[in-house]
Design a protein around this motif. Structure first.
Motif, mmCIF file in Angstrom:
data_model
loop_
_atom_site.group_PDB
_atom_site.id
_atom_site.type_symbol
_atom_site.label_atom_id
_atom_site.label_comp_id
_atom_site.label_asym_id
_atom_site.label_seq_id
_atom_site.Cartn_x
_atom_site.Cartn_y
_atom_site.Cartn_z
ATOM 1 N N ILE A 167 0.598 -0.267 -4.172
ATOM 2 C CA ILE A 167 0.476 0.878 -3.276
ATOM 3 C C ILE A 167 1.640 0.851 -2.297
ATOM 4 C CG2 ILE A 167 -0.914 1.979 -1.486
ATOM 5 C CD1 ILE A 167 -3.392 0.655 -2.811
ATOM 6 N N VAL A 168 2.481 1.863 -2.377
ATOM 7 C CA VAL A 168 3.582 2.016 -1.433
ATOM 8 C C VAL A 168 3.405 3.383 -0.788
ATOM 9 C CG1 VAL A 168 6.072 1.960 -1.078
ATOM 10 C CG2 VAL A 168 5.063 0.651 -2.961
ATOM 11 N N LYS A 169 2.787 3.398 0.390
ATOM 12 C CA LYS A 169 2.451 4.653 1.059
ATOM 13 C C LYS A 169 3.697 5.527 1.198
ATOM 14 C CE LYS A 169 0.073 6.545 5.026
ATOM 15 N NZ LYS A 169 -0.780 6.257 6.171
ATOM 16 N N GLY A 170 3.553 6.807 0.841
ATOM 17 C CA GLY A 170 4.656 7.750 0.913
ATOM 18 C C GLY A 170 5.587 7.686 -0.283
ATOM 19 N N TYR A 171 5.283 6.832 -1.260
ATOM 20 C CA TYR A 171 6.164 6.674 -2.417
ATOM 21 C C TYR A 171 5.374 6.687 -3.720
ATOM 22 C CZ TYR A 171 9.756 4.519 -5.390
ATOM 23 O OH TYR A 171 10.644 4.232 -6.389
ATOM 24 N N VAL A 172 4.747 5.585 -4.083
ATOM 25 C CA VAL A 172 4.017 5.537 -5.349
ATOM 26 C C VAL A 172 2.720 4.746 -5.219
ATOM 27 C CG1 VAL A 172 6.059 5.737 -6.809
ATOM 28 C CG2 VAL A 172 5.217 3.470 -6.201
ATOM 29 N N ILE A 173 1.803 5.072 -6.104
ATOM 30 C CA ILE A 173 0.575 4.304 -6.297
ATOM 31 C C ILE A 173 0.512 4.040 -7.792
ATOM 32 C CG2 ILE A 173 -1.936 4.345 -6.172
ATOM 33 C CD1 ILE A 173 -1.622 6.253 -3.764
ATOM 34 N N GLN A 174 0.453 2.769 -8.170
ATOM 35 C CA GLN A 174 0.507 2.430 -9.588
ATOM 36 C C GLN A 174 -0.746 1.709 -10.040
ATOM 37 O OE1 GLN A 174 4.205 0.166 -9.635
ATOM 38 N NE2 GLN A 174 5.226 1.894 -10.589
ATOM 39 N N GLY A 175 -1.095 1.982 -11.273
ATOM 40 C CA GLY A 175 -2.198 1.313 -11.927
ATOM 41 C C GLY A 175 -1.972 1.335 -13.419
ATOM 42 N N GLY A 176 -2.874 0.758 -14.161
ATOM 43 C CA GLY A 176 -2.775 0.805 -15.610
ATOM 44 C C GLY A 176 -2.426 -0.511 -16.258
ATOM 45 N N THR A 202 -1.656 -3.697 2.127
ATOM 46 C CA THR A 202 -1.071 -4.428 1.001
ATOM 47 C C THR A 202 -0.426 -5.724 1.472
ATOM 48 O OG1 THR A 202 1.163 -3.502 1.097
ATOM 49 C CG2 THR A 202 -0.524 -2.211 -0.075
ATOM 50 N N SER A 203 -0.027 -6.515 0.502
ATOM 51 C CA SER A 203 0.637 -7.790 0.777
ATOM 52 C C SER A 203 2.107 -7.616 1.140
ATOM 53 C CB SER A 203 0.522 -8.692 -0.449
ATOM 54 O OG SER A 203 1.086 -8.030 -1.573
ATOM 55 N N GLY A 204 2.648 -6.431 1.000
ATOM 56 C CA GLY A 204 4.021 -6.157 1.378
ATOM 57 C C GLY A 204 4.985 -6.201 0.202
ATOM 58 N N PRO A 205 6.233 -5.798 0.465
ATOM 59 C CA PRO A 205 7.205 -5.635 -0.614
ATOM 60 C C PRO A 205 7.567 -6.923 -1.362
ATOM 61 C CG PRO A 205 8.220 -5.237 1.526
ATOM 62 C CD PRO A 205 6.756 -5.389 1.757
ATOM 63 N N ASP A 206 7.432 -8.078 -0.749
ATOM 64 C CA ASP A 206 7.763 -9.326 -1.439
ATOM 65 C C ASP A 206 6.835 -9.608 -2.609
ATOM 66 O OD1 ASP A 206 9.903 -9.748 0.219
ATOM 67 O OD2 ASP A 206 8.845 -11.163 1.518
ATOM 68 N N THR A 207 5.662 -8.984 -2.608
ATOM 69 C CA THR A 207 4.702 -9.156 -3.702
ATOM 70 C C THR A 207 4.352 -7.795 -4.312
ATOM 71 O OG1 THR A 207 2.918 -9.149 -2.082
ATOM 72 C CG2 THR A 207 3.718 -11.309 -2.810
ATOM 73 N N TRP A 208 5.324 -6.911 -4.376
ATOM 74 C CA TRP A 208 5.183 -5.597 -5.005
ATOM 75 C C TRP A 208 4.082 -4.741 -4.383
ATOM 76 C CZ3 TRP A 208 8.805 -3.790 -8.228
ATOM 77 C CH2 TRP A 208 9.664 -4.700 -8.792
ATOM 78 N N ASN A 209 3.823 -4.942 -3.099
ATOM 79 C CA ASN A 209 2.836 -4.140 -2.380
ATOM 80 C C ASN A 209 1.462 -4.155 -3.051
ATOM 81 O OD1 ASN A 209 5.669 -2.803 -1.845
ATOM 82 N ND2 ASN A 209 4.391 -2.475 -0.048
ATOM 83 N N ARG A 210 1.048 -5.333 -3.431
ATOM 84 C CA ARG A 210 -0.264 -5.525 -4.043
ATOM 85 C C ARG A 210 -1.341 -5.297 -2.978
ATOM 86 N NH1 ARG A 210 -1.978 -8.171 -8.574
ATOM 87 N NH2 ARG A 210 -4.016 -9.166 -8.476
ATOM 88 N N PRO A 211 -2.336 -4.464 -3.256
ATOM 89 C CA PRO A 211 -3.397 -4.227 -2.272
ATOM 90 C C PRO A 211 -4.170 -5.508 -1.973
ATOM 91 C CG PRO A 211 -3.550 -2.687 -4.109
ATOM 92 C CD PRO A 211 -2.524 -3.694 -4.476
ATOM 93 N N LEU A 212 -4.509 -5.712 -0.697
ATOM 94 C CA LEU A 212 -5.308 -6.883 -0.328
ATOM 95 C C LEU A 212 -6.703 -6.778 -0.948
ATOM 96 C CD1 LEU A 212 -4.198 -7.317 3.387
ATOM 97 C CD2 LEU A 212 -3.304 -8.454 1.333
#
Length: 132
Positions: free
Chosen positions: A21-30, A109-119
């Motif tokens: 999850i990168v607010k204002g950019y992308v939300i990825q799943g799958g 999220t955990s931030g960009p260092d971990t690909w913005n993985r949701p907590l």
């Protein structure tokens, strides 16, 4: 679109999470293990200009698209990033549910260092395909 419809109808997405999850950019799943860095044996040809296939669908708010690695042909759904036009394969557009999209975007999220993985990963209960 056909690949997404077939995959959704198979139940593949049911129970998976939005894993980036990168607010204002992308939300990825799958991703089958909810880790966007995991590859699979299942790839489809990405339909976008840099891959030799014209695709006029823009990556505006609510766009449904294929994410990819450098190989161009891996699939994940994402949304809302105009700078991806011509480089990623948009194939649909949300028509409702934007309040849910915004709520997912607000998940810490955990931030960009971990690909913005949701907590706490928002889980996809079910994806249904409805035809008119």
């Amino acid at each position: 679109v056909k690949n997404f419809v077939d995959t959704a109808r198979s139940g593949f997405y049911d129970g998976l999470a939005w894993c980036r999850i990168v607010k204002g950019y992308v939300i990825q799943g799958g991703s089958p293990d909810n880790d966007i860095m995991t590859d699979s044996d299942w790839h489809i040809r990405g339909e976008f200009e840099e891959n030799g296939i014209p695709n006029p669908i823009r990556h505006i708010r609510g766009a449904i698209s294929m994410a990819r690695d450098d190989a161009y042909d891996t699939q994940v759904v994402h949304q809302d990033a105009a700078k991806l036009d011509g480089r990623y394969a948009a194939f649909g557009q949300m028509v409702s549910g934007f309040e849910v999209l915004d709520a997912i975007a607000d998940v810490p999220t955990s931030g960009p260092d971990t690909w913005n993985r949701p907590l706490t990963m928002p889980v996809i209960k079910e994806i249904r395909i409805e035809e008119e």
